[in-house]
Design a protein around this motif. Structure first.
Motif, PDB file in Angstrom:
ATOM      1  N   GLY A  42      13.452  -3.956   2.281  1.00 52.24           N
ATOM      2  CA  GLY A  42      12.719  -3.896   1.019  1.00 52.24           C
ATOM      3  C   GLY A  42      11.921  -2.625   0.879  1.00 52.24           C
ATOM      4  N   ALA A  43      11.259  -2.206   1.957  1.00 56.45           N
ATOM      5  CA  ALA A  43      10.479  -0.973   1.923  1.00 56.45           C
ATOM      6  C   ALA A  43      11.370   0.222   1.638  1.00 56.45           C
ATOM      7  N   VAL A  65       3.357   6.480   5.197  1.00 57.44           N
ATOM      8  CA  VAL A  65       3.834   5.973   6.477  1.00 57.44           C
ATOM      9  C   VAL A  65       3.418   4.509   6.519  1.00 57.44           C
ATOM     10  N   MET A  66       4.386   3.636   6.607  1.00 55.63           N
ATOM     11  CA  MET A  66       4.114   2.199   6.617  1.00 55.63           C
ATOM     12  C   MET A  66       4.050   1.691   8.051  1.00 55.63           C
ATOM     13  N   SER A 109       0.828  -1.201   0.000  1.00 52.50           N
ATOM     14  CA  SER A 109       0.000   0.000   0.000  1.00 52.50           C
ATOM     15  C   SER A 109       0.864   1.254   0.000  1.00 52.50           C
ATOM     16  N   ALA A 110       1.926   1.240   0.811  1.00 53.68           N
ATOM     17  CA  ALA A 110       2.821   2.389   0.866  1.00 53.68           C
ATOM     18  C   ALA A 110       3.532   2.595  -0.470  1.00 53.68           C
ATOM     19  N   ALA A 111       3.908   1.509  -1.129  1.00 54.32           N
ATOM     20  CA  ALA A 111       4.560   1.622  -2.437  1.00 54.32           C
ATOM     21  C   ALA A 111       3.602   2.216  -3.468  1.00 54.32           C
ATOM     22  N   LEU A 112       2.340   1.796  -3.442  1.00 52.84           N
ATOM     23  CA  LEU A 112       1.334   2.359  -4.348  1.00 52.84           C
ATOM     24  C   LEU A 112       1.108   3.842  -4.057  1.00 52.84           C
TER      25      LEU A 112
END
Length: 289
Positions: free
Chosen positions: A79-80, A60-61, A48-51
């Motif tokens: 990875g994030a 904010v993840m 979701s954060a990547a999108l």
């Protein structure tokens, strides 16, 4: 600073998530994505954060210790960060018994939020994994934690917040605030503990749509809605509008508090957030404005 929370979809489709992020884009500094709240599987907070980043909005993840062992935490954060996600909110997570059956294992908790904060801070600042291996390119992280002014007796809660700050938390996102006087007392205790100069504080708010919803929310640990607010909702001809007005009053009541921003947790009512930000005057407090 102004942030808003979005629950990832219970679906493999990102259309609704992207729609909500786009709607909030011009109103908030960042969008916060929950990580399997109520122990119910959803699209991952990382995805979701990547999108969100792809949509041009700072994410904010959230990451819950419940769903990761120490190896998984380190891997997910690397990875994030490689994807450009730098803001990480560390949570212990709702207990697995709150989720749908069949439940996940309930006897495996490798880390809690304090330990996870310490682990991520060490990866960032010392450039080492927990097993002492060197990280050639350490992650660049802004590490956050949840705070809950009403979860227990204030003096006990301050001890927990101090542990989080000592572990490396740089910002606190509070649980929902409905009593500004009690919140001010909590902030005074944070100040006495020397924490207000060490962490950024984001006060959590959300509009309540009905007296029934308020009563249900009052059963959630850490949430305390005064009876007078429930009575207002009960007696109002338009409870949803009354809920909006209550939030606007709460934000106004906190305008001179030593906090760094407001965090909206609209719980499926994200469409009301732009109005709340506009009518409260918060849009002028966004970073860069």
């Amino acid at each position: 600073m102004v942030t808003a929370e979005v629950a990832p979809p219970i679906s493999a489709s990102a259309a609704d998530l992207v729609k909500k992020v786009t709607m909030l884009k011009d109103y908030v500094d960042a969008v916060n994505f929950t990580d399997n709240p109520s122990a119910t599987p959803r699209m991952s907070s990382l995805a979701s954060a990547a999108l969100c980043l792809q949509s041009g909005v700072e994410p904010v993840m959230q990451i819950t210790a419940r769903d990761y062992n120490r190896m998984g935490v380190q891997s997910a954060v690397l990875g994030a960060n490689a994807l450009g996600i730098r803001n990480i909110l560390c949570l212990t997570g709702d207990h697995s018994r709150l989720g749908p059956e069949p439940h996940s294992r309930m006897d495996i908790w490798d880390l809690d939020s304090v330990q996870m904060i310490w682990l991520l801070r060490r990866m960032r600042d010392e450039g080492h994994f927990l097993d002492q291996r060197e990280i050639k390119e350490p992650p660049k992280l802004f590490i956050g934690a949840a705070s809950s002014p009403n979860a227990s007796q204030p003096r006990f809660q301050i001890i927990r917040e101090t542990k989080k700050a000592n572990a490396g938390a740089q910002f606190f996102q509070t649980n929902l605030i409905y009593d500004v006087d009690a919140f001010k007392s909590y902030l005074d205790l944070l100040d006495k503990a020397g924490l207000l100069n060490r962490v950024y504080i984001m006060a959590g708010v959300t509009p309540i749509r009905s007296a029934k919803a308020a009563r249900v929310m009052n059963t959630i640990p850490g949430v305390k809605i005064p009876q007078k607010m429930i009575d207002r909702l009960e007696n109002s001809a338009d409870p949803k509008e009354e809920g909006v007005q209550i939030v606007l009053e709460l934000i106004s009541g906190m305008k001179d508090f030593p906090i760094n921003g407001i965090h909206f947790m609209a719980v499926g009512w994200e469409s009301i957030v732009p109005r709340l930000i506009t009518e409260s005057g918060l849009q002028d407090r966004r970073m860069g404005m």
